[in-house]
Design an enzyme around this catalytic site. Structure first.
Site, short mmCIF file in Angstrom:
data_model
loop_
_atom_site.label_atom_id
_atom_site.label_comp_id
_atom_site.label_asym_id
_atom_site.label_seq_id
_atom_site.Cartn_x
_atom_site.Cartn_y
_atom_site.Cartn_z
N ASP A 98 35.63 35.63 56.75
CA ASP A 98 36.71 35.52 57.74
C ASP A 98 38.00 35.93 57.03
O ASP A 98 38.05 36.05 55.81
CB ASP A 98 36.82 34.08 58.25
CG ASP A 98 37.98 33.89 59.24
OD1 ASP A 98 38.17 34.76 60.10
OD2 ASP A 98 38.72 32.90 59.12
N SER A 99 39.05 36.09 57.82
CA SER A 99 40.36 36.38 57.24
C SER A 99 40.85 35.20 56.41
O SER A 99 41.72 35.37 55.56
CB SER A 99 41.36 36.67 58.35
OG SER A 99 41.35 35.61 59.29
N CYS A 125 34.80 36.19 62.01
CA CYS A 125 36.18 36.51 62.39
C CYS A 125 36.08 37.35 63.65
O CYS A 125 35.47 38.42 63.65
CB CYS A 125 36.85 37.29 61.27
SG CYS A 125 38.50 37.85 61.69
N THR A 134 38.49 38.91 65.11
CA THR A 134 39.31 40.11 65.01
C THR A 134 38.49 41.25 64.37
O THR A 134 38.46 42.38 64.88
CB THR A 134 40.59 39.82 64.20
OG1 THR A 134 41.24 38.69 64.80
CG2 THR A 134 41.51 41.00 64.17
N GLU A 150 46.00 25.92 61.30
CA GLU A 150 46.16 25.96 59.84
C GLU A 150 47.01 24.78 59.35
O GLU A 150 46.81 24.26 58.27
CB GLU A 150 46.85 27.26 59.41
CG GLU A 150 46.02 28.51 59.59
CD GLU A 150 45.22 28.88 58.34
OE1 GLU A 150 45.51 28.36 57.27
OE2 GLU A 150 44.29 29.70 58.49
N CYS A 170 38.26 33.19 68.85
CA CYS A 170 38.89 33.19 67.53
C CYS A 170 38.30 31.99 66.80
O CYS A 170 38.20 30.90 67.37
CB CYS A 170 40.40 33.04 67.66
SG CYS A 170 41.23 32.76 66.07
N HIS A 208 39.45 30.14 64.61
CA HIS A 208 40.35 29.01 64.38
C HIS A 208 40.38 28.05 65.58
O HIS A 208 40.72 26.89 65.45
CB HIS A 208 41.78 29.49 64.15
CG HIS A 208 42.07 29.94 62.76
ND1 HIS A 208 41.58 31.11 62.24
CD2 HIS A 208 42.80 29.36 61.77
CE1 HIS A 208 42.02 31.24 61.00
NE2 HIS A 208 42.76 30.19 60.69
#
Ligand code: DGL
Length: 274
Positions: free
Chosen positions: A11-12, A74, A76, A158, A190, A192
């Protein structure tokens, strides 16, 4: 280590740990090698070319660990660079976040009114809408889609602010149009966003079914994974930078203590105006 003994996940940054959590729950004996590109997060606000370059480098790193399967944790990257990962992976199966979530949305939506939320890059790629409409045509279902980028969700997650009043205000602001559109299913596009699932569920109400793209993808990994189970997996967590809160926030995302996190560095030459 024997060859191809792990599932590679990237993931990022920290968001992919929500996918690792689902993998741990479904495949507790598998060894996971995780890479979070914490030096270059977020990907969601970057250009397609940049995300594709990062996806290439992330995949190359995982390939050094000889994975038997790669999970692109991820959305994206899944939206704009899955082909990059697949072409580098060759025969190694690659699971992205989008296809499993779309299949699930079509399965559980009764009205066919489906919402998608994700990063700016994911939403502007229209990858979810394209996949949903293709799949709907294939299964003969009529659908309408409503997409919304929610860029502030990532920093909220985050920061560990999912239970604070500000989280509800931000979620309400972004999701109001989807609420008004009377969707019955919402894809959390996403990795997150599962951290905010409680507040998203509260804002959207009980009638809207939420799809955690990582959890659905982990189910697909389990179907692919019938063998090569290891008795005592030693997981490996790699990051490209060690942010202050990676350990504490990561453990909360994951719901398990993290082992030692190792740092990796990309050593590349800079090229100006190639
Ligand atoms: N985890 C990323 C995703 O699923 C979002 C964070 C980022 O913008 O890099 O798209």
């Amino acid at each position: 280590m024997s060859e191809q003994n792990c599932i590679g996940v990237f993931d990022s940054g920290i968001g992919g740990l929500t996918v690792v959590k689902e993998l741990f729950a479904r495949l507790p004996d598998e060894r996971i090698v995780y890479f979070g590109d914490t030096a270059r997060v977020p990907y969601g606000s970057k250009s397609v070319d940049t995300v594709r370059r990062y996806a290439k480098e992330d995949t190359e790193l995982l390939l050094l660990h000889q994975p038997k399967l790669i999970v692109v944790a991820c959305n994206t990257v899944s939206a704009v660079a899955l082909d990059v990962v697949k072409s580098l992976a060759g025969d190694i199966p690659v699971i992205g976040m989008i296809e499993p979530a779309c299949k699930e949305a079509l399965r559980i939506s009764s009205s066919g009114r489906i919402g998608i939320i994700g990063t700016e890059a994911t939403i502007s790629s229209k990858a979810y809408e394209i996949e949903l409409h293709n799949e709907a045509e294939r299964v003969g279902k009529k659908i309408e889609t409503f997409a919304k980028a929610c860029p502030l969700f990532v920093p909220l997650a985050e920061e560990g602010w999912e239970d604070k009043v500000v989280a509800e205000l931000v979620v309400r602001e972004y999701l109001e149009p989807l609420h008004e559109a009377k969707i019955d299913t919402l894809i959390l596009g996403c990795t997150h966003y599962p951290v905010l699932i409680k507040v998203i569920g509260h804002v959207m109400g009980n009638d809207v079914k939420l799809i955690n793209s990582g959890a659905v993808a982990a189910r697909q990994v389990k179907t692919l994974e019938a063998n090569s189970l290891k008795a005592k997996p030693e997981h490996l967590f790699l990051v490209s930078d060690i942010p202050r809160k990676f350990q504490s926030i990561g453990e909360r995302f994951l719901g398990y203590p993290l082992p030692e996190i190792k740092q990796v560095v990309f050593e590349e030459a800079w090229v100006v105006n190639p």
